[in-house]
Design a protein around this motif. Sequence first.
Motif, short mmCIF file in Angstrom:
data_model
loop_
_atom_site.label_atom_id
_atom_site.label_comp_id
_atom_site.label_asym_id
_atom_site.label_seq_id
_atom_site.Cartn_x
_atom_site.Cartn_y
_atom_site.Cartn_z
N GLN A 1 46.85 54.91 49.87
CA GLN A 1 47.00 55.90 48.81
C GLN A 1 46.69 55.22 47.47
N VAL A 2 45.96 55.89 46.63
CA VAL A 2 45.65 55.37 45.30
C VAL A 2 45.74 56.51 44.30
N GLN A 3 46.26 56.21 43.14
CA GLN A 3 46.34 57.19 42.06
C GLN A 3 45.38 56.79 40.95
N LEU A 4 44.72 57.77 40.37
CA LEU A 4 43.68 57.53 39.38
C LEU A 4 44.02 58.26 38.10
N VAL A 5 43.84 57.57 36.97
CA VAL A 5 44.10 58.17 35.66
C VAL A 5 42.91 57.90 34.75
N GLU A 6 42.26 58.97 34.31
CA GLU A 6 41.11 58.85 33.43
C GLU A 6 41.55 58.92 31.96
N SER A 7 40.73 58.34 31.11
CA SER A 7 40.93 58.43 29.67
C SER A 7 39.58 58.19 28.99
N GLY A 8 39.56 58.46 27.67
CA GLY A 8 38.37 58.16 26.91
C GLY A 8 37.52 59.35 26.54
N GLY A 9 37.88 60.52 27.04
CA GLY A 9 37.12 61.70 26.68
C GLY A 9 37.34 62.10 25.23
N GLY A 10 36.57 63.06 24.77
CA GLY A 10 36.72 63.52 23.40
C GLY A 10 35.53 64.34 22.96
N LEU A 11 35.46 64.57 21.66
CA LEU A 11 34.39 65.34 21.04
C LEU A 11 33.42 64.38 20.35
N GLU A 86 24.49 69.30 27.18
CA GLU A 86 24.61 69.63 28.60
C GLU A 86 25.46 68.63 29.37
N ASP A 87 25.87 67.56 28.73
CA ASP A 87 26.82 66.61 29.35
C ASP A 87 28.26 67.08 29.20
N THR A 88 28.46 68.14 28.43
CA THR A 88 29.80 68.68 28.22
C THR A 88 30.41 69.11 29.55
N ALA A 89 31.59 68.57 29.86
CA ALA A 89 32.24 68.84 31.13
C ALA A 89 33.58 68.11 31.18
N VAL A 90 34.36 68.45 32.18
CA VAL A 90 35.51 67.63 32.52
C VAL A 90 35.01 66.56 33.50
N TYR A 91 35.29 65.32 33.19
CA TYR A 91 34.82 64.20 34.01
C TYR A 91 35.98 63.69 34.87
N TYR A 92 35.69 63.55 36.16
CA TYR A 92 36.68 63.12 37.13
C TYR A 92 36.31 61.78 37.74
N CYS A 93 37.30 60.96 37.92
CA CYS A 93 37.17 59.71 38.64
C CYS A 93 37.60 59.95 40.09
N ALA A 94 36.92 59.30 41.03
CA ALA A 94 37.25 59.47 42.44
C ALA A 94 37.13 58.14 43.17
N ALA A 95 37.82 58.02 44.30
CA ALA A 95 37.80 56.76 45.05
C ALA A 95 37.72 57.03 46.55
N TRP A 111 41.40 61.56 43.83
CA TRP A 111 40.84 62.09 42.60
C TRP A 111 41.84 61.96 41.45
N GLY A 112 41.30 61.77 40.24
CA GLY A 112 42.11 61.83 39.05
C GLY A 112 42.18 63.26 38.53
N GLN A 113 42.87 63.43 37.41
CA GLN A 113 43.08 64.75 36.83
C GLN A 113 41.95 65.17 35.91
N GLY A 114 41.13 64.25 35.50
CA GLY A 114 39.98 64.58 34.66
C GLY A 114 40.22 64.35 33.18
N THR A 115 39.12 64.15 32.47
CA THR A 115 39.17 64.01 31.02
C THR A 115 38.00 64.80 30.43
N GLN A 116 38.30 65.54 29.35
CA GLN A 116 37.30 66.44 28.77
C GLN A 116 36.33 65.68 27.87
N VAL A 117 35.06 65.94 28.08
CA VAL A 117 34.01 65.43 27.20
C VAL A 117 33.27 66.63 26.63
N THR A 118 33.21 66.69 25.30
CA THR A 118 32.51 67.78 24.64
C THR A 118 31.47 67.20 23.70
#
Length: 121
Positions: A1-11, A86-95, A111-118
């Motif tokens: 089992q692994v837990q993933l946490v994304e960060s770094g998204g933004g506008l 067109e890169d605008t999306a929620v970005y998810y990390c997966a393992a 899967w992580g919960q995702g981080t928004q990139v706008t």
Amino acid sequence: QVQLVESGGGLVQAGGSLRLSCVASGRTFSSYTMGWFRQAPGKEREFVAALGWSTYYTDSVKGRFFMSRDNAKNTVYLQMNSLKPEDTAVYYCAARGIGVAKTKLEDYPYWGQGTQVTVSS
């Protein structure tokens, strides 16, 4: 089992850069193939990049996005340059277990919960 946490998204404005990070729990991070996926509004989640024994990028991000990992920090990164609206999306990390890079959602059990990139035009 692994837990993933994304960060770094933004506008960010078109042409700009962002670096996403994904921190994984557990002691065997180096034994995982890591992937990045994204989901734009109204669209299905799609593959972006993966890093295992090999590295693979979807065509639309080749030469602009770069994936790397720091096993000592249990972290994988996605450096995104020359961003487009067109890169605008929620970005998810997966393992998944270590192996060749995989591009399908069903290949990744974690899967992580995702981080928004706008990206604004």
